[in-house]
Design a protein around this motif. Structure first.
Motif, mmCIF file in Angstrom:
data_model
loop_
_atom_site.group_PDB
_atom_site.id
_atom_site.type_symbol
_atom_site.label_atom_id
_atom_site.label_comp_id
_atom_site.label_asym_id
_atom_site.label_seq_id
_atom_site.Cartn_x
_atom_site.Cartn_y
_atom_site.Cartn_z
ATOM 1 N N SER A 1 -5.986 6.083 -16.689
ATOM 2 C CA SER A 1 -6.954 5.625 -15.598
ATOM 3 C C SER A 1 -7.222 6.861 -14.942
ATOM 4 N N MET B 1 -1.098 11.747 -5.671
ATOM 5 C CA MET B 1 -1.065 12.180 -4.553
ATOM 6 C C MET B 1 0.022 11.392 -3.621
ATOM 7 N N MET B 2 0.227 10.310 -4.339
ATOM 8 C CA MET B 2 1.787 9.214 -3.944
ATOM 9 C C MET B 2 2.486 10.195 -3.548
ATOM 10 N N LEU C 1 -5.518 9.919 -10.070
ATOM 11 C CA LEU C 1 -5.632 11.033 -8.755
ATOM 12 C C LEU C 1 -4.911 10.267 -7.432
ATOM 13 N N PHE C 2 -4.707 8.798 -7.362
ATOM 14 C CA PHE C 2 -4.185 8.415 -6.303
ATOM 15 C C PHE C 2 -3.055 8.718 -6.287
ATOM 16 N N MET D 1 -5.331 9.899 2.434
ATOM 17 C CA MET D 1 -6.354 10.597 0.971
ATOM 18 C C MET D 1 -7.365 10.102 1.380
ATOM 19 N N LEU E 1 -8.105 7.554 -11.713
ATOM 20 C CA LEU E 1 -8.275 7.154 -10.279
ATOM 21 C C LEU E 1 -7.189 6.966 -10.319
ATOM 22 N N GLU E 2 -6.197 5.973 -10.849
ATOM 23 C CA GLU E 2 -4.878 5.904 -10.493
ATOM 24 C C GLU E 2 -4.024 6.885 -10.827
ATOM 25 N N PHE F 1 -9.910 12.173 1.205
ATOM 26 C CA PHE F 1 -10.081 12.974 0.199
ATOM 27 C C PHE F 1 -11.586 13.551 0.496
ATOM 28 N N LEU G 1 -11.004 1.966 -8.137
ATOM 29 C CA LEU G 1 -10.751 1.736 -8.493
ATOM 30 C C LEU G 1 -10.234 0.147 -8.563
ATOM 31 N N LEU H 1 -13.456 5.796 -4.042
ATOM 32 C CA LEU H 1 -12.709 5.867 -5.246
ATOM 33 C C LEU H 1 -12.185 5.238 -4.982
ATOM 34 N N GLU I 1 -12.141 -1.127 -11.125
ATOM 35 C CA GLU I 1 -11.373 -1.431 -12.355
ATOM 36 C C GLU I 1 -10.602 -2.278 -12.818
ATOM 37 N N LYS I 2 -9.731 -2.295 -11.884
ATOM 38 C CA LYS I 2 -8.992 -3.715 -11.657
ATOM 39 C C LYS I 2 -8.901 -4.990 -11.270
ATOM 40 N N LYS J 1 -0.677 -3.571 -8.666
ATOM 41 C CA LYS J 1 -1.234 -3.528 -9.623
ATOM 42 C C LYS J 1 -2.715 -2.381 -8.872
ATOM 43 N N LEU J 2 -2.705 -2.481 -8.069
ATOM 44 C CA LEU J 2 -4.235 -1.435 -7.490
ATOM 45 C C LEU J 2 -3.486 0.335 -7.828
ATOM 46 N N LEU J 3 -2.272 0.301 -7.630
ATOM 47 C CA LEU J 3 -2.240 1.910 -8.167
ATOM 48 C C LEU J 3 -1.703 2.014 -8.857
ATOM 49 N N GLY J 4 -1.666 1.078 -9.829
ATOM 50 C CA GLY J 4 -1.090 0.947 -11.099
ATOM 51 C C GLY J 4 -0.344 1.780 -11.534
ATOM 52 N N PHE K 1 1.020 -1.082 0.059
ATOM 53 C CA PHE K 1 0.058 0.343 0.184
ATOM 54 C C PHE K 1 0.849 1.331 -0.022
ATOM 55 N N TRP K 2 0.767 2.764 1.051
ATOM 56 C CA TRP K 2 1.640 3.258 1.087
ATOM 57 C C TRP K 2 2.197 3.055 1.366
#
Lengths: 157, 157, 157
Positions: free
Chosen positions: A55, A64-65, A60-61, B77, A57-58, B79, B90, B86, B93-94, A121-124, A40-41
């Motif tokens: 994407s 911000m990361m 957006l996250f 995040m 949403l990808e 938001f 996401l 979101l 989407e995946k 994968k989730l965060l692209g 994750f983060w």
């Protein structure tokens, strides 16, 4: 049980990453086999550049990361984003180790880094966006569970 | 030491709960006996409805506490509360697993759920407000300590 | 493996410290040898008074850091700083244990406290600013690693 130390770094906070790598480096210095699982983060710490994504949403996250240790925030007293800079100055004042220093030492000590496949994968995040490091691999949750089952110490940070 | 995995879920954040159940489901899939102890904000995940309370403070905290996985916020995040929606988009989407999916899988894999007795009492949550699940019990801190003492892996999330 | 329990308290949040000491006291009540390592924001719990500092950054962080259990905030629902007071009232309503009570019990049960040397140095906290307690020592990360390697349960909170 082998002399192994397994650590999940879920957090993308500067201070928590400092704690994680202080523990990891200490263990490696004591000849433990140390593996840090970035999920994750926490994968922010492994990013070295950003590629454009398709994407929204990808984007957006990812936008911000943080990318790399210098962009991380503090979990407390972030002072509107100024916290980590102040923390780094405070560390310099004390001749202590910044997160950059701790990460360099972790690599010198050949600590194994595992980037969580599902998080990437989730965060692209593509493998090509990660840092170059001989002992970095990409793997799933089983990699952690197997390692932790053989570890004397396992922590979630 | 038995092939057990003990996990305390203290956090009521969507992302941390995702990490917790990804680990729990993975371990259960590897034939480990998995027990998740829900304490403090983590008990939000076990709530399925709200009953009116008498105490003002109970109401204040309970009113602000999420009921069930869909109401949880993100640790980062968020938001302004939009973060989890979101994140869920996401995930869709995946073709990934939402927290709802992860919880359903945990139940299919018969992961043991333990709701912390002291937390329920403190937050004024009655057993009747918790989800229906065959392997859900209410117990105190000793239940965790005994289980963790016999576990190969114990984590606090 | 000995009947030991090792706990790192990194967090300076009231609710997380409550969880930490509920676990620690429970383990000590079950005759486990319990050691709590206070690192980073967790050292707030060990402070009993503030000395003037020379460095501006030291002062900034120290000024913002709580001194003792009554000044800690909540990790969630802090209600602009009011959260812990409300939480303490809620605990009193339920005849539960406040963080003060939990800390007193920890001392009665002779739980070992270790203040992280590097954290004290970084935050500019002198040994003389810490609480008086027979089983409090100041040590580095190796102290934790050695203890955790011999522990049945190790957690990072």
């Amino acid at each position: 049980m082998a002399d192994k130390f397994s650590l999940i770094l879920f957090s993308g906070d500067y201070d928590k990453a400092m704690a994680a790598f202080t523990l990891a480096n200490g263990a490696a210095g004591n000849q433990m086999e140390v593996t840090v699982f970035f999920t994750f983060w926490g994968v922010s710490l492994l990013r070295n550049r950003t590629q454009p994504r398709r994407s929204f949403l990808e984007n957006l996250f990812k936008m911000m990361m943080p990318s790399g240790p210098r962009e991380l925030g503090l979990s407390k007293m972030n002072f509107g984003g100024l916290g980590p800079k102040l923390m780094q100055k405070l560390i310099a004042e004390k001749n202590g180790q910044t997160l950059d220093d701790l990460l360099s030492m972790a690599k010198e000590r050949k600590i194994r880094f595992v980037a969580c496949e599902a998080s990437l994968k989730l965060l692209g995040i593509e493998p090509s966006e990660l840092i170059d490091y001989e002992y970095l691999e990409i793997a799933g949750v089983d990699r952690f569970l197997n390692n932790a089952s053989e570890s004397k110490i396992s922590l979630f940070i």
